[in-house]
Scaffold this motif. Structure first.
Motif, PDB file in Angstrom:
ATOM      1  N   GLU A  22       0.838  -1.209   0.000  1.00 44.44           N
ATOM      2  CA  GLU A  22       0.000   0.000   0.000  1.00 44.44           C
ATOM      3  C   GLU A  22       0.866   1.248   0.000  1.00 44.44           C
ATOM      4  OE1 GLU A  22      -3.498   2.101   2.727  1.00 44.44           O
ATOM      5  OE2 GLU A  22      -2.915   0.019   3.088  1.00 44.44           O
ATOM      6  N   GLN A  23       1.967   1.211   0.774  1.00 55.09           N
ATOM      7  CA  GLN A  23       2.895   2.344   0.741  1.00 55.09           C
ATOM      8  C   GLN A  23       3.639   2.405  -0.577  1.00 55.09           C
ATOM      9  OE1 GLN A  23       5.313   2.025   4.361  1.00 55.09           O
ATOM     10  NE2 GLN A  23       4.480   4.012   4.970  1.00 55.09           N
ATOM     11  N   GLY A  24       3.931   1.227  -1.137  1.00 55.51           N
ATOM     12  CA  GLY A  24       4.659   1.191  -2.399  1.00 55.51           C
ATOM     13  C   GLY A  24       3.889   1.807  -3.545  1.00 55.51           C
ATOM     14  N   GLU A  25       2.551   1.707  -3.494  1.00 56.36           N
ATOM     15  CA  GLU A  25       1.747   2.336  -4.535  1.00 56.36           C
ATOM     16  C   GLU A  25       1.864   3.854  -4.492  1.00 56.36           C
ATOM     17  OE1 GLU A  25      -2.150   0.905  -3.838  1.00 56.36           O
ATOM     18  OE2 GLU A  25      -1.790  -1.067  -4.753  1.00 56.36           O
ATOM     19  N   ARG A  26       2.232   4.399  -3.345  1.00 59.16           N
ATOM     20  CA  ARG A  26       2.339   5.851  -3.191  1.00 59.16           C
ATOM     21  C   ARG A  26       3.783   6.330  -3.195  1.00 59.16           C
ATOM     22  NH1 ARG A  26      -2.479   7.729  -1.251  1.00 59.16           N
ATOM     23  NH2 ARG A  26      -1.524   9.585  -0.352  1.00 59.16           N
ATOM     24  N   HIS A  27       4.725   5.421  -2.974  1.00 56.15           N
ATOM     25  CA  HIS A  27       6.131   5.824  -2.876  1.00 56.15           C
ATOM     26  C   HIS A  27       6.692   6.103  -4.267  1.00 56.15           C
ATOM     27  CE1 HIS A  27      10.301   5.983  -1.627  1.00 56.15           C
ATOM     28  NE2 HIS A  27       9.916   5.885  -0.362  1.00 56.15           N
ATOM     29  N   ILE A  31       3.455  10.141   0.957  1.00 58.72           N
ATOM     30  CA  ILE A  31       3.060   8.753   1.172  1.00 58.72           C
ATOM     31  C   ILE A  31       2.063   8.674   2.319  1.00 58.72           C
ATOM     32  CG2 ILE A  31       5.192   7.788   0.241  1.00 58.72           C
ATOM     33  CD1 ILE A  31       6.186   7.417   3.089  1.00 58.72           C
ATOM     34  N   GLY A  32       1.635   9.828   2.802  1.00 63.79           N
ATOM     35  CA  GLY A  32       0.657   9.889   3.876  1.00 63.79           C
ATOM     36  C   GLY A  32      -0.735  10.141   3.334  1.00 63.79           C
ATOM     37  N   ASN A  33      -1.547  10.747   4.166  1.00 65.62           N
ATOM     38  CA  ASN A  33      -2.919  11.050   3.787  1.00 65.62           C
ATOM     39  C   ASN A  33      -2.973  12.251   2.844  1.00 65.62           C
ATOM     40  OD1 ASN A  33      -3.878   8.971   5.450  1.00 65.62           O
ATOM     41  ND2 ASN A  33      -3.830  10.318   7.246  1.00 65.62           N
TER      42      ASN A  33
END
Length: 689
Positions: A418-423, A535-537
């Motif tokens: 889930e973080q990787g999709e935003r990183h 990578i946060g909200n």
């Protein structure tokens, strides 16, 4: 009134009859025949009736005198005091001109053109446009309401299209001064960590002060200190480019009490950092298929100096081969990890294990190198889970994950967490959005406990596969599989190994484009583009502060996971501040050397020559006593030959427009019949005698 003729018969016949009448009358006078004069008068009356004379009377209406009032709304006029003074002057001039019924005022507001990246105040261009539909004779004069900073003042009266006075009402006070700073010369590109130099100058417009000015310098938001600068003189400044990519240098000088504005007390310069000969140390613990993928990637980059060692013969290997028969190169451990370790931008351990090649103390040196800002990549294989793992050396103090001792050997699809999709390192990798991902499988991963860092890729059952972490000033990445070469070989369609490996390496070397949390702004013409990476909200709204001090908030829309963007069309140009939460950045909209920002103090010098040449009045609205005065307006007929130092003279036009024409036939109806009867009767009476 005028007389016109509309003959009943052609003029040639009338002329012939007139000639005959004159000839006969001349003969009668010559022979002294009585009644000749009466006959001549009767003939003239008949000929006049045949010529049909008409009395014409034109119905004309007087045209109004056009007086254009050009109002300066450029950015140098956006100071609150000047805005208020301009508004009052416009209303006052409008009211005074409205008192004259034959005067037509044309109020023209002139702001910075929205299409121009280098704004300037072009009031005479606006004047010419405002009167294109008006004959020059109808223009009674022009009134400018401005701070006097006009950039298209013509050289003389002959450049104008009309012959009438040009008046100027100047906002601002006499004796104004303003402090500003300009960057005169600066490089656009610079080698990272090499010294560069730029030159700036502090100006005090309208002041002769020679006091030094303290200039605060920041680069990428970090203070570099304060420099004393002599006002009016060029000041050099030496600095080092801290990173690759875009770097923002900000120079600000403290405002002085009473200056016109502080919006030009800051200046920025953008310099692109270029990394020259990045030095990468790749240490492979043993020959294997995966090391070639790393080596090929690094050697394909012309800006990378690769130092690659593969441990072919560890110390414990004793096969009796004499030393003088070995062709292997000894591993220069002290030179690499003690003497020159800080020369490397990135160190990669590829399937490396602790087998006595490196003294245990050297792992502590490597950990210290990372904490001081270095970059370390662990490309792990099965050895990382064994008893010789480097994770049980002092290097463990900077590693975000510790091996459990298990190695999983089964096919799996690498997936983004889930973080990787935003990183930014893994976001948008080609093929990552499908299920299963559109790339080949891997068949081995090292099991770890990731207590720190961010797991951006996972193996089977959600186990960590790629972990990224910061250690003090440095960065660490752990790729917990040695199977990436399968993508390079095209197994099951391959995968984006080049993009993945390159992003990992660039993130480790602090490439600004790959920062997890970043706020960036850039200008394209008058359009301001804001990009927020997180990578946060959702980061919420961004706040834009214009050079005038006006603020506005804009919503940031998510265009990709972890990537938000907004675009706004700016009406102002200059240095903008964009902020979002704890992040802030600067961006310059428009040309940095735009004429509109070169001088902000009000002046009468630029408009004075054309006002004098046209016998106009140039005066300040505020002469220094705080009371605003609008000069009286005096309409004058005829050409204005002298100026008036107390009133604005307006030349009234004599132009009229034809509304209609009234015609009256002089020999029509009873009037014509009576004239003819009288002539014939007179002739008959004379003949009867």
């Amino acid at each position: 009134m005028t007389i016109s003729f509309v003959p009943f018969i052609p003029w040639s016949i009338i002329a012939a009859l007139a000639a005959l009448a004159i000839g006969l009358s001349a003969l009668g006078f010559f022979r002294r025949i009585r009644g000749t004069a009466v006959r001549l008068a009767a003939s003239a009356a008949v000929l006049a009736a045949l010529a049909n004379p008409l009395l014409l009377q034109e119905d004309r209406e007087a045209l109004t005198t056009v007086v254009p009032v050009i109002v300066d709304r450029s950015q140098s006029q956006q100071i609150p005091e000047r805005i208020a003074a301009t508004d009052r002057a416009v209303e006052d001039v409008r009211e005074r001109l409205s008192r004259f019924s034959n005067v037509e005022p044309r109020i023209v507001e002139v702001a910075d053109p929205a299409t121009s990246d280098s704004p300037s105040t072009k009031l005479f261009e606006a004047l010419s446009t405002a009167i294109t539909d008006v004959p020059p004779a109808r223009v009674g004069g022009a009134i400018f309401i401005s701070d006097g900073q006009i950039h298209d003042v013509p050289a003389g009266q002959e450049a104008l299209t009309f012959n009438a006075p040009v008046h100027g009402l100047i906002t601002g006070k006499a004796g104004e001064f303003d402090r500003r700073i300009e960057i005169l010369r600066a490089p656009r590109f610079g080698i990272v960590d090499e010294e560069q130099e730029l030159t700036f100058r502090v100006f005090d417009d309208g002041s002769t002060s020679d006091l030094p000015a303290d200039v605060n310098v920041r680069i990428n938001g970090e203070d570099l200190g304060t420099i004393p600068a002599e006002v009016g003189r060029e000041t050099p400044f030496a600095f080092r480019v801290p990173r690759g990519g875009n770097n923002v240098l900000e120079f600000s000088v403290a405002g002085t009490p009473g200056e016109v504005t502080d919006i030009n007390n800051r200046a920025i310069h953008l310099i692109e950092g270029i990394r020259e000969n990045l030095r990468v140390l790749l240490v492979s613990g043993e020959p294997h298929a995966g090391e070639r993928a790393w080596r090929n990637l690094l050697k394909s980059d012309a800006s990378v100096d690769l130092v690659h060692f593969t441990i072919l013969r560890p110390p414990e290997k004793q096969d009796g081969t004499p030393i003088n028969e070995l062709s292997l190169i000894a591993f220069p451990t002290r030179e690499l990890f003690v003497e020159k370790i800080n020369d490397f931008d990135l160190i990669i351990f590829d399937r490396y294990q602790h087998r006595g090649v490196l003294p245990i103390l050297y792992y502590d040196y490597i950990a210290e190198y990372v904490r001081n800002g270095g970059a370390l990549l662990i490309a792990a294989g099965p050895e990382h889970a064994g008893e010789d793992s480097i994770a049980i050396t002092p290097l463990a103090s900077v590693l975000p994950a510790a091996p459990t001792g298990n190695v999983h050997e089964a096919g799996f699809y690498p997936r983004l967490s889930e973080q990787g999709e935003r990183h930014p390192v893994t976001r948008g990798l080609e093929g990552s959005t499908a299920e299963p991902p559109q790339w080949g499988r891997w068949f081995r991963s090292v099991d770890v406990e990731a207590d720190e860092g961010e797991t951006v890729m996972t193996a089977a059952d959600g186990r960590p596969l790629l972990v990224l972490d910061r250690a003090a000033e440095g960065r660490v990445a752990m790729l917990l599989s040695d199977q990436g070469w399968l993508w390079a070989r095209g197994f099951e369609g391959g995968g984006p190994h080049v993009s993945l490996y390159r992003r990992i390496a660039h993130w480790l070397m602090k490439e600004p484009e790959l920062e997890e949390e970043a706020l960036k702004a850039r200008a394209s013409g008058r359009t301001l583009e804001i990009t927020r990476q997180t990578i946060g909200n959702a980061p919420g709204e961004a706040t834009i502060t214009a050079p005038s001090g006006e603020t506005r908030t804009v919503p940031l829309s998510e265009i990709a996971p972890g990537l938000y963007r907004a675009e706004q069309r700016m009406t102002e140009t200059g240095l903008f501040t964009v902020s979002n939460g704890d992040f802030s950045t600067l961006v310059h909209v428009g040309a940095v050397d735009a004429p509109e920002f070169k001088a902000m103090i009000s002046t009468t010098e630029l408009l004075q020559p054309i006002a004098s040449a046209t016998r106009g009045l140039l005066t300040r609205l505020d002469n220094g006593d705080g009371a605003e005065r609008i000069p009286d307006i005096l309409p004058v007929r005829g050409e204005i030959r002298v100026s008036d130092d107390r009133r604005m003279l307006i030349r009234l036009t004599d132009e009229t427009v034809l509304k209609g024409v009234n015609t009256l036939p002089l020999f029509a109806g009873f009037a014509g019949l009576a004239a003819l009867l009288m002539a014939v009767s007179a002739m008959w009476w004379r003949e009867g005698r």
